[in-house]
Write a protein that holds these residues in place. Structure first.
Motif, PDB file in Angstrom:
ATOM      1  N   MET A  48       0.829  -1.213   0.000  1.00  0.00           N
ATOM      2  CA  MET A  48       0.000   0.000   0.000  1.00  0.00           C
ATOM      3  C   MET A  48       0.858   1.255   0.000  1.00  0.00           C
ATOM      4  SD  MET A  48      -2.722  -1.312   2.783  1.00  0.00           S
ATOM      5  CE  MET A  48      -3.109   0.330   3.345  1.00  0.00           C
ATOM      6  N   HIS A  49       1.938   1.167   0.737  1.00  0.00           N
ATOM      7  CA  HIS A  49       2.856   2.298   0.815  1.00  0.00           C
ATOM      8  C   HIS A  49       3.369   2.642  -0.580  1.00  0.00           C
ATOM      9  CE1 HIS A  49       5.248   4.835   3.407  1.00  0.00           C
ATOM     10  NE2 HIS A  49       6.356   4.520   2.760  1.00  0.00           N
ATOM     11  N   ALA A  50       3.609   1.580  -1.365  1.00  0.00           N
ATOM     12  CA  ALA A  50       4.137   1.779  -2.708  1.00  0.00           C
ATOM     13  C   ALA A  50       3.047   2.206  -3.687  1.00  0.00           C
ATOM     14  CB  ALA A  50       4.798   0.488  -3.191  1.00  0.00           C
TER      15      ALA A  50
ATOM     16  N   VAL B 238      -5.927  -0.042  -1.789  1.00  0.00           N
ATOM     17  CA  VAL B 238      -6.063  -1.320  -1.117  1.00  0.00           C
ATOM     18  C   VAL B 238      -6.727  -2.367  -2.004  1.00  0.00           C
ATOM     19  CG1 VAL B 238      -6.100  -0.474   1.246  1.00  0.00           C
ATOM     20  CG2 VAL B 238      -8.219  -0.521  -0.069  1.00  0.00           C
ATOM     21  N   ASP B 239      -7.277  -1.960  -3.139  1.00  0.00           N
ATOM     22  CA  ASP B 239      -8.006  -2.899  -3.993  1.00  0.00           C
ATOM     23  C   ASP B 239      -7.010  -3.760  -4.768  1.00  0.00           C
ATOM     24  OD1 ASP B 239      -9.617  -4.275  -5.642  1.00  0.00           O
ATOM     25  OD2 ASP B 239     -10.710  -2.537  -6.434  1.00  0.00           O
ATOM     26  N   MET B 240      -7.058  -5.070  -4.497  1.00  0.00           N
ATOM     27  CA  MET B 240      -6.073  -5.967  -5.120  1.00  0.00           C
ATOM     28  C   MET B 240      -6.261  -6.045  -6.627  1.00  0.00           C
ATOM     29  SD  MET B 240      -5.643  -9.146  -2.533  1.00  0.00           S
ATOM     30  CE  MET B 240      -7.367  -9.532  -2.343  1.00  0.00           C
ATOM     31  N   ARG B 241      -7.458  -5.749  -7.087  1.00  0.00           N
ATOM     32  CA  ARG B 241      -7.683  -5.795  -8.533  1.00  0.00           C
ATOM     33  C   ARG B 241      -6.911  -4.691  -9.248  1.00  0.00           C
ATOM     34  NH1 ARG B 241     -11.622  -9.379 -10.035  1.00  0.00           N
ATOM     35  NH2 ARG B 241     -12.801 -10.227  -8.282  1.00  0.00           N
ATOM     36  N   LYS B 242      -6.439  -3.731  -8.483  1.00  0.00           N
ATOM     37  CA  LYS B 242      -5.655  -2.663  -9.101  1.00  0.00           C
ATOM     38  C   LYS B 242      -4.163  -2.832  -8.824  1.00  0.00           C
ATOM     39  CE  LYS B 242      -9.541   0.373  -9.213  1.00  0.00           C
ATOM     40  NZ  LYS B 242     -10.435   0.972  -8.269  1.00  0.00           N
ATOM     41  N   TYR B 243      -3.759  -4.026  -8.372  1.00  0.00           N
ATOM     42  CA  TYR B 243      -2.339  -4.324  -8.233  1.00  0.00           C
ATOM     43  C   TYR B 243      -1.889  -5.112  -9.470  1.00  0.00           C
ATOM     44  CZ  TYR B 243      -2.784  -3.239  -3.200  1.00  0.00           C
ATOM     45  OH  TYR B 243      -2.989  -2.652  -1.998  1.00  0.00           O
ATOM     46  N   GLY B 244      -1.205  -6.208  -9.216  1.00  0.00           N
ATOM     47  CA  GLY B 244      -0.804  -7.082 -10.323  1.00  0.00           C
ATOM     48  C   GLY B 244       0.655  -6.907 -10.686  1.00  0.00           C
ATOM     49  N   GLY B 245       1.335  -8.029 -10.791  1.00  0.00           N
ATOM     50  CA  GLY B 245       2.707  -8.017 -11.278  1.00  0.00           C
ATOM     51  C   GLY B 245       3.703  -7.284 -10.405  1.00  0.00           C
TER      52      GLY B 245
ATOM     53  N   TRP C 209      -2.656  -1.268 -12.472  1.00  0.00           N
ATOM     54  CA  TRP C 209      -2.914   0.037 -11.857  1.00  0.00           C
ATOM     55  C   TRP C 209      -2.982   1.116 -12.916  1.00  0.00           C
ATOM     56  CZ3 TRP C 209       1.703  -2.592 -10.904  1.00  0.00           C
ATOM     57  CH2 TRP C 209       2.863  -2.034 -11.451  1.00  0.00           C
ATOM     58  N   ALA C 210      -3.607   2.199 -12.543  1.00  0.00           N
ATOM     59  CA  ALA C 210      -3.802   3.312 -13.474  1.00  0.00           C
ATOM     60  C   ALA C 210      -3.781   4.594 -12.657  1.00  0.00           C
ATOM     61  CB  ALA C 210      -5.155   3.160 -14.180  1.00  0.00           C
ATOM     62  N   PRO C 211      -3.612   5.745 -13.306  1.00  0.00           N
ATOM     63  CA  PRO C 211      -3.599   6.995 -12.551  1.00  0.00           C
ATOM     64  C   PRO C 211      -4.926   7.187 -11.815  1.00  0.00           C
ATOM     65  CG  PRO C 211      -2.918   7.350 -14.816  1.00  0.00           C
ATOM     66  CD  PRO C 211      -3.417   5.954 -14.744  1.00  0.00           C
ATOM     67  N   ASP C 212      -4.866   7.762 -10.614  1.00  0.00           N
ATOM     68  CA  ASP C 212      -6.109   8.032  -9.874  1.00  0.00           C
ATOM     69  C   ASP C 212      -6.758   9.306 -10.404  1.00  0.00           C
ATOM     70  OD1 ASP C 212      -4.547  10.026  -8.927  1.00  0.00           O
ATOM     71  OD2 ASP C 212      -4.288   9.180  -6.916  1.00  0.00           O
TER      72      ASP C 212
ATOM     73  N   HIS D 178      -2.332  11.065 -10.425  1.00  0.00           N
ATOM     74  CA  HIS D 178      -1.079  10.506  -9.925  1.00  0.00           C
ATOM     75  C   HIS D 178      -1.015   9.046 -10.293  1.00  0.00           C
ATOM     76  CE1 HIS D 178      -0.405  14.123  -7.712  1.00  0.00           C
ATOM     77  NE2 HIS D 178      -1.493  13.980  -6.989  1.00  0.00           N
ATOM     78  N   GLU D 179      -0.025   8.676 -11.041  1.00  0.00           N
ATOM     79  CA  GLU D 179       0.143   7.262 -11.307  1.00  0.00           C
ATOM     80  C   GLU D 179       1.078   6.699 -10.242  1.00  0.00           C
ATOM     81  OE1 GLU D 179       0.776   6.140 -15.261  1.00  0.00           O
ATOM     82  OE2 GLU D 179       1.422   4.120 -14.757  1.00  0.00           O
ATOM     83  N   PRO D 180       0.691   5.558  -9.643  1.00  0.00           N
ATOM     84  CA  PRO D 180       1.594   5.001  -8.640  1.00  0.00           C
ATOM     85  C   PRO D 180       2.893   4.515  -9.272  1.00  0.00           C
ATOM     86  CG  PRO D 180      -0.328   3.586  -8.988  1.00  0.00           C
ATOM     87  CD  PRO D 180      -0.519   4.777  -9.854  1.00  0.00           C
ATOM     88  N   HIS D 181       3.968   4.733  -8.569  1.00  0.00           N
ATOM     89  CA  HIS D 181       5.264   4.203  -9.010  1.00  0.00           C
ATOM     90  C   HIS D 181       5.736   3.229  -7.961  1.00  0.00           C
ATOM     91  CE1 HIS D 181       5.517   7.047 -12.273  1.00  0.00           C
ATOM     92  NE2 HIS D 181       5.162   8.000 -11.434  1.00  0.00           N
ATOM     93  N   PRO D 182       5.386   1.959  -8.122  1.00  0.00           N
ATOM     94  CA  PRO D 182       5.736   0.987  -7.088  1.00  0.00           C
ATOM     95  C   PRO D 182       7.242   0.949  -6.875  1.00  0.00           C
ATOM     96  CG  PRO D 182       4.365   0.002  -8.782  1.00  0.00           C
ATOM     97  CD  PRO D 182       4.757   1.345  -9.285  1.00  0.00           C
TER      98      PRO D 182
END
Lengths: 99, 631, 553
Positions: free
Chosen positions: B354-356, B361-368, B446-449, B453-457
């Motif tokens: 989540m920090h990254a 928190v939605d796992m469907r927006k994680y992946g890889g 993931w995609a920009p909110d 802001h696009e997350p940069h893991p």
């Protein structure tokens, strides 16, 4: 003469006085009616004094006269003062003591 | 040595007092103070542990009376501590995992302006939890019991500006209060039965009391355990509690506080052993919850809520084991400890993700994510293998024993319980694989909110990864280490007692069965989430899925059965109080007032009216006098 | 003759009231300091009483006795037992904080230029001291007539405090506030007067009974109790019951017990926060105190006769008060209903007739005083800032005024009896005491624990958490004066929660005495564990860890 007649007279006078107090509105007349009642009492006292043969009744009659005289002085003064301020001697106009 | 026990509680308490009253001056170094004091408490625990190991098996318990607390008539409560093997296990778990999570929080809460206070609450929690496990009587335990509830309330609602967090905190406290009522009634029952509520005399004399009383005490203790450990029917608060910062979820709502119910039941073993009906209730609650939590865990897309469902389910295993009696106590505690390692590790991993991902928190927006966060991936992966019971890892050793013990209950009951535990293991494998696949494997989703802001893991700082690594090591080796020569069993046996049951299935058969269901669970999850790409929005799903997403309708039930009627009741009573209770009085006043209003009209101010009443009165008096004379 | 310490404790605040009232109008700021000074002297005297009191000594100590109205056997008779000492200490401790908290409550309105004769400031503080004097002497009086006089006289300054110094921050029109305030004051007066008149009848009745049976009538508590014990005084049970009801009614109004409670929310809601504290934390305690001192000891048989009914009313109070607190929209009324619930616990404890119940009830009086003072005074600071008593007008205060929110939370947690804070101990003792004699009642009362958590946390959530409302954005945090008021109260709550033994040691002998007068003993446990366990230590008893595995055979 039967002294009881004096008692009847006293009762009559008292009734006249009481009726006057209840019916009349003029403060002076009212006052006179009160005096009438007082004197009716005096008459009764004197009569009883005579009937019982002692002086107690007559003494009380004197007391009543003195008190009545004092009462007249104060009462008339009040009536005159009220008349001065309200230009009326009717007792019904002076009913301010109710809420 | 005895005096050190009190210090164990005092050190974190001092930290809480310092940090909460210290004001802004301590803002810059509050987190260090908090961490050092937590570590200090762990050090004291370690010293006591070494000391305890140096003594003979039956000579290990220590007792330390600090002062007389509430003396009223026959009611005597002391502030006194008791440190035996069971408490010691908890002390090490609490302070050890607690210290790691303090370290982790330094990094995790770095940008929070109220970090000092966060550490103050964490220290408060440690103190209360230590008090809970060190108390030598039920009333002092109750203080710790509500103390951890308070810390949990403060930490769940730490981000108070979010209404959802504030509501979740309140809900947790109130549901827990219902459980606490159970504990207080249990204490009262003990007082009227035994005249005391200190562990040793109560538990030694438990079998003198009538079974009815013991069953009542047992059921009330179970109610308390249900509240604190989120067991059916008081489970509804745990999912919402995930509103708190993730380190809190790891420490309080996974590793330590929620397992207090297991501690309570194990500690009160003597009472439960003598009250089979209460034990049956415990077992039933455990079995139902382990399936309930697992089903809920399967449907959640929120990574923390999926883990919360899993926590509920794993504690269900522990409660089940504790309800089995002497055969299960040791394994309940053993699973509790290994669970403390791997579940805390999993939560910390989730926090790292989540920090990254900008707190998504939605796992469907994680992946890889495995490519971006290797350390998190590996530690989380080890925790995953541990929880599903992969052979050789911690979870395998502890869960297997519980399933075995469940079968050993014997008869139909044994088959039902064992079956439920096995089914639970399959579902566990399924939902954990699902979490793993959704988060770390597959394509990036993931995609920009909304704000663009696009997350940069990225991998988390070392203050966060080091605790994760330590916990991962624990998840891998703890179970095996405990099982060498039955070390853990021998360690706890003097306190909890132990018996071997006759299992209709051999140990090997149970292990084989567990392996089979494990493979089935993993394969199912793989078929569903591994082979095919995962949609970003959740499909509608079957009726069960939809119900499970809503926590199997628990909140809807509470709303309809409790909240709504309660609201109507209070509103109705407010009306009644105003109109009826107050109305009677105001009505009396009004009627008196009305009567006098009417009487007042007689006083019209005309002298003649008064004169008439005087004459009338006199006439009446005279008439009455004459009449009396005539008679 | 020794120094009349008890008289002094009551006379000093009374004198303070006179001096405060006499401060010239222009020096109104000085009046506050004068009042504070006198309240502190009273506190010092109360501390001396506390020190001089010997818990193990005679039943009533520091006694003073002088003939007063010889013809009626009325005496000026003072004396304190442990219960009275605890409550005098509570009163003396709270009054300085009440004065400090109300420092600006009676100032002239901003922008107003009061003339030379404007002196409500003096009046406010003088009235508070007057109430203190009367409350203290009610706790000290062992002559029933003397007690009655001050029990009733207390209403006069309270009436003016409620009616004259209402809350300025009502969130309503000036006119409506004034109407509501005078309604509240009159309601307070009428309820308590009605109770007092019935008590007066009972006091006269008691005198008549004693005059009839002892030859000379007496109002002395001790004489009557001794006469009863010695068998010289034998009331018919119907007489005793009637007299008991007369006394109890007055105390139940003051306490207040359901369904006589409705004056309290009005009075507490309309008055300023310090006066509300004065009502619930100090004045109302006279009611519950008098139940213990007069109802139980003068009429033990009738008390036992009425116990079931009173306990049911107390249970209704507990649950009803808590439910209504949940339904309130006004912060101060919420606290008032919470107090009704707590008074239910106190009365429950008194009539449980166990040492735990009665000691718990006495500690409850003290702890409730401190915890309500903490919560209510902070609520008052909050209300003064925003100018509204409605819960809905707040939100997110925690963010802008964290110290205020923190102290409010601690006050709230004390109100919901969180372990570690003082009220927990008293509440648990009351519950245990009730449970050991009437298990069903004890279990029902525990519902109050859950409901308390609900109303406190709902209040906290709605006012302190969530997004910051625009109106509270510029709200200042607690000032030094306010912190000086709250911090010691919180410290006291924590101290009495962790180490209540000193207080319990003072109270216990008095409770034991009351129990012996009522002739009740604690129920015995079913399977008492032998006494050796109480001093148990595993060193001396190697079998302790077998304890846990006792059943594991």
């Amino acid at each position: 003469m039967n002294p009881v007649n004096y008692l009847y007279l006293a009762a009559l006078l008292f009734t006249i006085g009481a009726a006057g107090v209840v019916i009349r509105r003029n403060a002076i007349v009212l006052f006179m009616c009160v005096e009438l009642m007082l004197n009716a009492c005096n008459l009764a006292f004197v009569t009883f004094s005579r009937l019982h043969g002692n002086l107690d009744g007559q003494i009380i009659a004197f007391f009543t006269m003195v008190v009545a005289a004092a009462e007249v002085v104060v009462g008339l003064a009040i009536i005159v003062t009220v008349f001065r301020s309200r230009h009326s001697a009717s007792v019904d106009d002076a009913s301010l003591m109710k809420l | 040595m005895e005096n050190l026990i009190g210090l164990l509680v005092a050190v974190p308490l001092l930290g809480a007092a310092l940090l909460l009253c210290g004001g802004r001056r301590l803002d810059g170094k509050g987190h260090y103070i908090g961490t050092v004091l937590a570590a200090g408490s762990f050090a004291i625990g370690a010293v006591l542990f070494a000391d305890m190991l140096g003594r003979g098996e039956h000579d290990r318990a220590m007792h330390s009376k600090v002062f007389s607390w509430i003396p009223v008539g026959g009611f005597r409560a002391d502030v006194a501590f008791q440190l035996d093997q069971l408490s010691m296990t908890f002390v090490l778990l609490i302070t050890g995992v607690g210290t790691l999570i303090h370290i982790y929080s330094i990094g995790y809460m770095e940008h929070d302006e109220r970090r000092r206070r966060f550490f103050g609450y964490l220290n408060l929690f440690l103190a209360a939890m230590l008090l809970l496990v060190l108390a030598d009587n039920y009333l002092l335990l109750y203080v710790g019991w509500e103390g951890v509830g308070l810390a949990s309330y403060l930490l769940i609602g730490f981000w108070q500006h979010k209404p959802s967090a504030a509501t979740a905190a309140k809900k947790a406290f109130i549901v827990n209060r219902v459980g606490d009522v159970g504990l207080s009634i249990a204490i009262m029952l003990m007082f009227t039965t035994f005249g005391t509520f200190t562990f040793a005399p109560v538990l030694t004399n438990a079998d003198h009391a009538s079974e009815g009383k013991l069953t009542a005490i047992g059921l009330m203790l179970l109610l308390a355990a249900c509240g604190k450990s989120a067991q059916v029917p008081l489970q509804s608060w745990l999912g919402d509690a995930m509103e708190g910062p993730t380190p809190v979820s790891a420490l309080i709502h996974a590793a330590t506080m929620v397992t207090a119910g297991v501690y309570l039941i194990t500690r009160s073993g003597a009472i439960f052993n003598a009250a089979p009906d209460a034990q049956a209730a415990v077992v039933a609650v455990g079995a139902v919850t382990l399936l309930f939590g697992a089903i809920v865990g399967c449907a959640k897309d929120d990574i923390k809520k999926a883990l919360a469902g899993s926590t509920m389910s794993q504690i269900g295993y522990m409660i089940l084991a504790a309800g089995l009696g002497p055969i299960g106590y040791v394994f309940a505690i053993m699973h509790l400890v290994t669970h403390g390692f791997f579940k805390a590790g999993l939560f910390l991993g989730a926090g790292s993700v989540m920090h990254a991902m900008n707190d998504e928190v939605d796992m469907r927006k994680y992946g890889g994510l495995r490519k971006y966060m290797p350390v998190t991936f590996i530690t989380f992966g080890l925790g995953y293998l541990a929880i599903i019971g992969f052979p050789g890892l911690s979870g395998f050793w502890s869960k297997d024993k519980i399933i075995e013990a469940a079968f050993a209950k014997g008869g139909t009951e044994g088959w039902i319980l064992g079956g439920a535990a096995l089914l639970g293991a399959a579902i566990t494998a399924y939902y954990m694989t699902r979490v793993m696949l959704l988060t770390f494997f597959g394509e990036k989703r993931w995609a920009p909110d909304e704000k663009g802001h696009e997350p940069h893991p990225h991998e988390s700082p070392s203050s966060m990864t080091i605790p994760m690594i330590v916990l991962a090591v624990g998840s891998v080796f703890a179970g095996g280490l405990f099982s060498v020569n039955d070390a853990f069993l021998k360690w706890l046996e003097p306190v909890t007692g132990h018996s071997h049951g006759d299992s209709p299935l051999s140990a090997a058969a149970v292990t084989a069965g567990t392996m089979v269901v494990l493979v089935i669970g993993v394969a199912l999850a793989w078929a569903q989430y591994g082979r095919r790409p995962v949609p970003r929005t959740a499909p509608r799903g079957s009726l069960l899925t939809r119900a499970a997403r809503r926590d199997l309708l628990q909140d809807d039930f509470n709303h309809v059965a409790l909240v709504k009627p309660g609201q109507y009741l209070t509103r109705g009573l407010v009306y009644v109080d105003h109109k009826l209770v107050d109305g009677v009085v105001n009505g009396t006043a009004a009627s008196v007032g009305g009567l006098s209003g009417r009487l007042r009209k007689l006083q019209n101010g005309y002298a003649r009216t008064y004169a008439v009443s005087m004459f009338g009165g006199t006439a009446v008096l005279i008439a009455a006098t004459l009449l009396m004379r005539a008679v | 003759m020794s120094f009349p310490l008890l008289t002094a404790t009551a006379v000093v605040p009374a004198l303070g009231a006179v001096v405060t009232a006499a401060v010239p109008a222009a020096q109104r700021a000085a009046a506050k300091w004068v009042a504070l000074g006198f309240s502190l002297v009273t506190l010092a005297l109360a501390a001396v009483v506390l020190v001089r009191f010997d818990p193990g000594g005679a039943r009533f100590q520091l006694t003073e006795s002088h003939a007063w109205i010889k013809d009626f056997g009325v005496r000026y008779e003072l004396g304190v037992d442990g219960i009275a000492v605890a409550l005098i200490a509570l009163t003396a401790v709270l009054i300085p904080f009440i004065i400090l908290a109300g420092w600006h409550d009676a100032d002239p309105l901003e922008g107003a230029h009061p003339n030379r004769r404007w002196r409500p400031t003096q009046g406010f503080f003088a009235l508070i001291l007057m109430v203190e004097a009367m409350v203290v002497i009610s706790f000290e009086a062992t002559d029933i007539f003397l007690f009655y006089i001050f029990f009733e006289a207390m209403l006069i300054p309270m009436y003016f405090l409620i009616g004259g110094f209402g809350d300025r921050a009502g969130g309503r029109s000036e006119e409506e506030t004034a109407t509501q305030r005078s309604y509240a004051a009159v309601k307070f007066l009428l309820y308590n007067l009605a109770g007092g008149l019935i008590m007066l009848a009972a006091v006269v009745g008691l005198y008549a009974v004693t005059a009839d049976q002892l030859g000379t009538g007496t109002f002395s508590l001790q004489e009557i109790v001794q006469a009863r014990a010695g068998g010289h005084l034998d009331m018919a049970s119907s007489t005793e019951r009637l007299l008991f009801l007369g006394f109890f009614f007055a105390f139940a109004v003051k306490a207040p017990l359901w369904p006589l409670h409705t004056w309290l929310p009005n009075a507490m809601g309309e008055s300023t926060a310090p006066v509300a504290v004065l009502i619930t934390a100090v004045v109302d305690k006279v009611g519950t105190f008098a139940m213990l001192r007069f109802c139980l000891q003068l009429f033990p048989e009738a008390s036992k006769w009425a116990t079931p009914a009173i306990m049911i009313l107390a249970l209704i109070s507990i649950i009803y008060g808590a439910l209504l607190a949940i339904g309130q929209r006004d912060i101060k009324r919420l606290i008032a209903y919470a107090s009704i619930s707590h008074f239910g616990f106190i009365i429950l404890g008194i009539f449980a007739m166990t040492t735990q119940g009665q000691s718990g009830a006495t500690l409850y009086m003290v702890n409730h005083g401190v915890s309500t003072a903490a919560l209510m005074l902070v609520a008052g600071f909050l209300i003064t800032r925003r100018g509204s008593r409605l819960i809905a007008d707040y939100g997110g205060v925690q963010k802008v005024a964290p110290v205020l929110a923190g102290t409010f939370l601690i006050g709230g947690l004390a109100t919901l009896s969180l372990p570690g804070l003082a009220p927990f101990i008293s509440e648990f003792l009351v519950l245990v005491g009730t449970f050991s004699r009437y298990p069903a009642f004890g279990v029902i009362a525990t519902v109050g624990i859950v409901l308390a958590a609900l109303y406190v946390l709902i209040l906290y959530q709605r006012t302190m958490t969530g997004p910051v409302k625009a109106e509270v954005r510029s709200m200042p945090d607690l000032r030094v004066r306010e912190l000086v008021v709250v911090a010691p109260l919180i410290a006291l709550l924590i101290f009495l929660g962790v180490y209540p033994k000193p207080l319990a040691d003072i109270v216990n002998p008095a409770v034991d005495h009351t129990m012996s007068v009522v002739d009740k003993k604690d129920p015995k446990p079913d399977h008492p564990v032998d006494a050796g366990w109480f001093s148990y230590s595993p060193k001396s008893d190697g079998g302790s860890h077998d304890g846990a595995s006792g059943g594991a055979k």
